[in-house]
Write a protein that holds these residues in place. Sequence first.
Motif, PDB file in Angstrom:
ATOM      1  N   GLU A   1       3.821   1.493  -1.350  1.00  0.00           N
ATOM      2  CA  GLU A   1       4.335   1.589  -2.720  1.00  0.00           C
ATOM      3  C   GLU A   1       3.283   2.207  -3.654  1.00  0.00           C
ATOM      4  N   LYS A   2       2.024   1.951  -3.384  1.00  0.00           N
ATOM      5  CA  LYS A   2       0.942   2.459  -4.225  1.00  0.00           C
ATOM      6  C   LYS A   2       0.687   3.958  -4.027  1.00  0.00           C
TER       7      LYS A   2
ATOM      8  N   ASP B   1      -1.082   0.086 -12.906  1.00  0.00           N
ATOM      9  CA  ASP B   1       0.161   0.562 -13.550  1.00  0.00           C
ATOM     10  C   ASP B   1       0.128   2.021 -13.980  1.00  0.00           C
TER      11      ASP B   1
ATOM     12  N   LEU C   1       0.827  -1.205   0.000  1.00  0.00           N
ATOM     13  CA  LEU C   1       0.000   0.000   0.000  1.00  0.00           C
ATOM     14  C   LEU C   1       0.865   1.261   0.000  1.00  0.00           C
TER      15      LEU C   1
ATOM     16  N   LEU D   1      -6.963  -3.728  -5.454  1.00  0.00           N
ATOM     17  CA  LEU D   1      -5.704  -3.854  -4.724  1.00  0.00           C
ATOM     18  C   LEU D   1      -5.381  -5.311  -4.405  1.00  0.00           C
TER      19      LEU D   1
ATOM     20  N   GLU E   1      -4.174  -6.896  -7.620  1.00  0.00           N
ATOM     21  CA  GLU E   1      -2.821  -6.469  -7.966  1.00  0.00           C
ATOM     22  C   GLU E   1      -1.792  -7.101  -7.035  1.00  0.00           C
ATOM     23  N   TYR E   2      -2.145  -7.218  -5.760  1.00  0.00           N
ATOM     24  CA  TYR E   2      -1.220  -7.826  -4.802  1.00  0.00           C
ATOM     25  C   TYR E   2      -0.954  -9.288  -5.167  1.00  0.00           C
TER      26      TYR E   2
ATOM     27  N   LYS F   1       1.235  -9.411  -8.287  1.00  0.00           N
ATOM     28  CA  LYS F   1       2.610  -9.029  -7.978  1.00  0.00           C
ATOM     29  C   LYS F   1       3.364 -10.186  -7.347  1.00  0.00           C
TER      30      LYS F   1
ATOM     31  N   VAL G   1      -2.617   7.977  -6.713  1.00  0.00           N
ATOM     32  CA  VAL G   1      -2.369   6.594  -6.298  1.00  0.00           C
ATOM     33  C   VAL G   1      -2.100   5.754  -7.538  1.00  0.00           C
ATOM     34  N   MET G   2      -1.169   4.820  -7.437  1.00  0.00           N
ATOM     35  CA  MET G   2      -0.844   3.932  -8.547  1.00  0.00           C
ATOM     36  C   MET G   2      -1.828   2.758  -8.578  1.00  0.00           C
ATOM     37  N   LEU G   3      -2.688   2.730  -9.575  1.00  0.00           N
ATOM     38  CA  LEU G   3      -3.606   1.618  -9.791  1.00  0.00           C
ATOM     39  C   LEU G   3      -3.492   1.147 -11.234  1.00  0.00           C
TER      40      LEU G   3
END
Length: 235
Positions: free
Chosen positions: A136-137, A205, A134, A221, A224-225, A228, A201-203
């Motif tokens: 990082e986002k 990419d 989070l 999220l 994406e987690y 990743k 916020v990065m969502l």
Amino acid sequence: MYRLLFGNYISGLGAGFAKYISHFQFETSYCGNNKDTLMKNLHDSHYDALVFFESSPNEKAVDFIKECKSEFPELKIYVILFIDSMPFIQEAESYSDVVCIVAPVMESEICRMIAYDFYSSDEMPILPEVAGFLIEKGFRSGLIGFYYLGCAITIVLRDKSMLNRVMTDLYPAAAEYMNTTTAHIERAIRVMCDIAFSRGVMLNDSITNKRPPNKKLIYILAKEYIKKNKDKGQS
């Protein structure tokens, strides 16, 4: 609940770490980072772990660790070093339950190391890796909604069907973990997200200022987690 003592250092580093980690099922305290103050606090109250900063990794620092282990054999010790000294690390870590960590280091990384020494992943209300993800986002850890969001995502990672029961089951489960109310969970996540998305916020990419509803955001999220960690070859 396990109790952690932090040595406070320049710019309140120890206090900041203590506040962050307190949200992961730990009771935390902090005091001056000098050896006499740390030892006095260890004698004044029971602690399960000590975290302190060391800018001069030398024999005096080793002697302090030796004294701590002699008087408190079960104490776990985490030394955050500002100098990467392999001889010191080897000598310090020759004592049981002593871990040296070379700065700079993120709060989430310190939390990850400590949390897994005390809890299994199934026992944690928030996975430290989720909190780091989070950050990082673009979400800030200074607001309580950050931890509520991390807890909600952690619950969904364990049971994806919770996304179909956000208000009836997911928020109440998070509220029970975090010792608060369902309404507070929803409101705190909303407030924290409003601030985060106003900054970007990065969502998926890309940086966005458009905030999805809480349910959709948790879904995005969590997805994406998972992706990743699959890309990293982790389960």
